[in-house]
Design an enzyme around this catalytic site. Structure first.
Site, PDB file in Angstrom:
ATOM      1  N   ASP A 639     -16.418  12.768  17.478  1.00  0.00           N
ATOM      2  CA  ASP A 639     -16.746  11.866  18.582  1.00  0.00           C
ATOM      3  C   ASP A 639     -17.175  10.536  17.997  1.00  0.00           C
ATOM      4  OD1 ASP A 639     -17.097  10.889  21.091  1.00  0.00           O
ATOM      5  OD2 ASP A 639     -18.854  12.098  21.606  1.00  0.00           O
ATOM      6  N   GLU A 677     -10.441   0.827   9.725  1.00  0.00           N
ATOM      7  CA  GLU A 677      -9.852   1.955  10.423  1.00  0.00           C
ATOM      8  C   GLU A 677     -10.797   3.153  10.320  1.00  0.00           C
ATOM      9  OE1 GLU A 677      -7.443   2.139  12.320  1.00  0.00           O
ATOM     10  OE2 GLU A 677      -6.302   0.322  11.967  1.00  0.00           O
ATOM     11  N   ASP A 709     -12.880  13.958  20.556  1.00  0.00           N
ATOM     12  CA  ASP A 709     -13.499  13.278  21.688  1.00  0.00           C
ATOM     13  C   ASP A 709     -13.630  11.795  21.343  1.00  0.00           C
ATOM     14  OD1 ASP A 709     -14.722  12.851  24.107  1.00  0.00           O
ATOM     15  OD2 ASP A 709     -16.274  14.362  23.835  1.00  0.00           O
ATOM     16  N   HIS A 843     -21.173  14.252  18.996  1.00  0.00           N
ATOM     17  CA  HIS A 843     -21.720  13.180  19.832  1.00  0.00           C
ATOM     18  C   HIS A 843     -23.195  12.946  19.521  1.00  0.00           C
ATOM     19  CE1 HIS A 843     -22.955  10.745  23.192  1.00  0.00           C
ATOM     20  NE2 HIS A 843     -23.802  11.681  23.558  1.00  0.00           N
TER      21      HIS A 843
END
Length: 868
Positions: A639, A677, A709, A843
């Site tokens: 994430d 990147e 995600d 996350h």
């Protein structure tokens, strides 16, 4: 801190960092700044917002071509119709929010015939999708419209073009760059000439770029343009991508809030037909402007800290300017300019901000000496630079952290925004009724040969079997309807309980009693878990950040199990300093607890239980497991978080399983500056994860499932064409004889689809474990929805899973079941969550680093869930 890393701060990266105010700036009072400084000269654009009818700062839909062509071995196809057009022909730089040109299913032979599962019981569902029942039967002609000189305002571009309706016809759809007509103009290139109200001559060039049959999916872009026009005809105002009704606001006077009701909409090709997906949306406006906040801060902090306080409070907020219904992000405050300053208009003349707003909007600015706000323009429509905003005209949107922690405020707000299933469908039904009954809207639809089925789509879903929870040899069954096993696991020993033989408890002097309460409560709850706990080394400190840090530096040793800090308030700087030191400089697990959380006797045992479980996880403990039939499988969750504090850095959280039961995880973070990147850092994480897997299992995994995600709308093309090949190259670099089966699944929580179960003659939320893989999925993707969790109020939101690469070739049913199983493995909640556990772990990690640490944590903590 419990619940600190909620997903509300998520956002996409900005393209340009705001100018940083100089540290030595002389503080200036808000009301009397003294001598008025000349406004700074703009770099490219430094003007107030334009009176445009365009959506507020979030882009528009992009044209696309067929995604249902004959399948070829390639993993991705952008349609041939688009390949013939240059970017300029397509209408400039446009964001394809629905990833319409990406066809990933064509490369997966095992799901070309069917991508549906079979297990579980069936359930009758309805959704917020409405079929398009008729389409135009004539060819549609697509034109690119260019202006010389360039016109910035879409409203002006439209007005100039529509002066020539005798040539282009009265039936047309125009979004500012692309023009759709039902008839073909005489010439391929048509030149028209118009004149603005200022007497400026404008040349308009209309160039034929595509001739579309009625069956072409490119017409979807056209349908969305038409539907947006219908919403405008119903007097709805476009803000961002959605439409709202400012004429029917809901006022919440107790909290100085106002809610504008509105709708989201999109028309897409689904499995069986083209459908409209419509849902309710709400825009929350605060009853104060940016200038009100400035005045309040000036009275609170005084002269010396006023500018810093304004920067902390305002920079990063989204504001709404009601005079043009556009939203902007505040990127900086220019204290050297004010509304009496001037700017240069496009015709070369100079005008002050005071005059501009009076002439353009008939608005009198009350405070001519207030500073101005700066918003960075995105690089779109050949524009870049800054927009100047006047604080007293900027209404604040959204909620602050303080507001979100106000239980009564959130409860009152939820009454209007968290609608139960039947009420939610009624609100969408009202919109469709307005469309059906409005003569002008029906005439517009009739002109284009369009009509909708005003009854929502019904279909059959499946509810898969609930999972059994295993904890220290005990098999625990729970009611799957509640998706929670807190009561059932109470008093059951953990799989792996880490002893607390040497731990620190640090607190302010005034929290002495609270600290003792926590210790006594932990003594009561830990024995049943199997946790051996010694008395902590308790240290009292002054309630200052430096005092906490000094004690940490003096008393924490490599043998310390964990450090617990009781904080008097939720001051971010103190929390950040503690976490930064204990995650990077001195890598020891830490637990921060607010004193007020421990001050309620009626909940202290529940709180102590959750704290004990968290602490055990942070020290490397294991709580529970579910049955995972697959062997030699590594699960990865990724994430992203975008750090807006330290130079707009991007932070990627990477979490991968270390054992067969998915109870231990390897965690690493990548912090990269703007322009780098992110996938390059993720490759390094994958290589390190494989080495750690080998240490734990003495072999390498044969299958790797990546749950990705943090993928923004329109980024699927980049993921398919760049990130997946990079993953494959990374696996090849491990060794020539190593070729694991890789599967990459994009996880999306922000979806417009809503599902409702038909139970007892009414609409209810579907139960946890509901899987939808037909009718409302996309034919060009191997995708499915899972409703894994439950909600107490409002409607449950399904999670969308899109398999963009599948070397494992599991049966669709098995992949759906694996995904649902992983939603049970998040140790910060004894229940099922919305996404697979590694995604939520990633996350939490990315949020902690982006919000508090701002650099990569020590790898010495990588085998523990220290960020919970």
């Amino acid at each position: 801190m419990t619940g600190r890393a909620r997903a509300r701060a998520r956002g996409r990266p900005r393209r340009q960092a705001p100018p940083v105010p100089m540290a030595g700036d002389r503080p200036v009072p808000l009301d009397v700044p003294g001598e008025v400084a000349e406004p700074q000269q703009p770099q490219r654009i430094n003007v107030p917002p334009q009176p445009s009818g365009e959506p507020g700062g979030h882009g528009r839909l992009r044209g696309f071509e067929s995604v249902l062509q004959e399948r070829r071995p390639e993993g991705l196809r952008v349609s041939s119709g688009l390949q013939d057009l240059s970017l300029r022909d397509r209408g400039g730089r446009r964001r394809d929010y629905h990833d319409l040109g990406v066809n990933t299913r064509q490369a997966m032979v095992h799901v070309q015939d069917s991508k549906t599962g079979w297990s579980g019981r069936t359930i009758k569902l309805t959704s917020n999708h409405y079929r398009l029942t008729s389409r135009p039967q004539w060819a549609l002609y697509q034109y690119h419209v260019g202006y010389s000189p360039e016109m910035e305002s879409r409203r002006l571009r439209s007005a100039l073009l529509f002066q020539h309706e005798e040539k282009i016809g009265r039936t047309h759809a125009f979004d500012g760059s692309i023009l759709f007509l039902p008839q073909k103009l005489r010439n391929r290139v048509t030149e028209l000439f118009s004149r603005t109200r200022n007497g400026e001559d404008v040349k308009i060039t209309v160039t034929l770029t595509n001739e579309l049959p009625p069956t072409s999916p490119t017409c979807l872009h056209f349908y969305n343009i038409i539907f947006r026009r219908l919403l405008k005809m119903l007097n709805l105002q476009q803000i961002g991508r959605n439409y709202y009704n400012p004429g029917d606001p809901v006022s919440i006077p107790n909290h100085r809030l106002m809610v504008w009701p509105g709708f989201t909409s999109s028309i897409l090709q689904y499995e069986e037909s083209i459908m409209l997906c419509a849902d309710v949306s709400h825009k929350v406006l605060r009853g104060e402007t940016a200038l009100d906040v400035m005045h309040s801060l000036h009275s609170q902090v005084g002269e010396e800290r006023f500018r810093d306080a304004c920067a902390k409070e305002l920079i990063g907020l989204i504001v709404l300017t009601k005079y043009n219904n556009r939203t902007y992000r505040i990127d900086d405050i220019n204290w050297d300019s004010n509304p009496m300053g001037t700017f240069r208009k496009s015709d070369g003349s100079e005008i002050s901000f005071l005059e501009y707003y009076k002439k353009q909007y008939n608005i009198d600015i009350g405070d001519p000496k207030q500073p101005v706000l700066i918003s960075q323009l995105k690089k779109s429509r050949n524009m870049e630079g800054t927009v100047v905003l006047i604080p007293e005209l900027c209404s604040l949107t959204g909620l602050t952290e303080k507001m979100r922690t106000d239980f009564n405020m959130m409860k009152d707000l939820a009454i209007h925004t968290r609608l139960p299933p039947e009420q939610r469908q009624r609100e969408v039904g009202r919109l469709l009724n307005y469309i059906q009954r409005d003569d002008n809207v029906q005439k517009e639809l009739g002109n284009w040969g369009l009509s909708f089925d005003y009854k929502s789509v019904a279909f059959t879903g499946r509810v898969v079997q609930g999972e059994k929870i295993f904890q220290s040899g005990n098999m625990i069954e729970y009611n799957p309807q509640f998706a929670d096993w807190t009561k059932e696991t109470r008093g059951v020993p953990l799989i792996r309980a880490v002893p607390m033989d040497n731990w620190l408890l640090i607190h302010a002097r005034r929290n002495h009693d609270v600290a003792n309460t926590l210790i006594q409560s932990l003594y009561k709850v830990t024995p049943a878990m199997g946790i051996r706990m010694s008395r902590p080394i308790t240290i009292e400190v002054d309630d200052r950040t430096e005092a906490y840090l000094r004690v940490l530096q003096q008393r924490v040793t490599p043998d310390t199990n964990i450090v617990v800090c009781i904080l008097s308030s939720s001051r971010k700087d103190k929390y950040d300093a503690i976490k930064k030191y204990l995650c990077t400089d001195c890598p020891i697990p830490s637990q921060c607890v607010l004193a007020r959380t421990l001050s309620k006797p009626q909940t202290i045992m529940t709180v102590a239980t959750k704290i004990a479980l968290q602490m055990n996880c942070k020290m490397g403990g294991e709580l529970w497991s579910v049955e995972i039939p697959l062997k030699q499988v590594m699960i990865v969750g990724i994430d992203c978080y975008h750090d807006t504090v330290t130079g707009r850095k991007s932070v990627a959280g990477f979490v991968s399983s270390l054992n067969q039961t998915m109870t231990r995880w390897f965690s690493r973070c990548v912090v990269q500056s703007r322009g780098q990147e992110l996938v390059d850092g993720i490759k390094a994480c994958l290589q390190t994860a494989l080495r750690n897997w080998f240490k734990w299992n003495k072999c390498l995994p044969s299958r790797i499932f990546v749950y990705r995600d943090g993928v923004g709308d329109g980024q699927l093309n980049t993921l398919v064409n760049y990130e997946v090949p990079q993953f494959l190259d990374c696996l090849k670099s491990i060794g020539t004889d190593y070729s694991p089966r890789l599967t990459v699944i994009v996880v999306k929580k922000r979806v417009g689809a809503r599902f409702f179960a038909e139970i007892g003659g009414g609409l209810k939320n579907p139960p946890p474990g509901t899987v939808v893989d037909t009718v409302v999925t996309r034919p060009e993707w191997y995708d499915f929805f899972v409703v894994s969790h439950t909600v107490k109020n409002g409607c449950v939101t399904p999670t969308h899973y899109n398999v963009i690469y599948d070397g494992s070739q599991l049966k669709p049913d098995h992949l759906q079941r694996l995904t649902y199983k992983l939603c049970h493995m998040y140790y910060n909640w004894s229940g099922v969550i919305r996404v697979p556990a590694p995604c939520q772990y990633a996350h939490k990690l990315a949020f902690l680093v982006g919000q508090s640490i701002h650099r990569e944590p020590s790898l010495m903590l990588s085998d523990r869930l220290y960020y919970l």
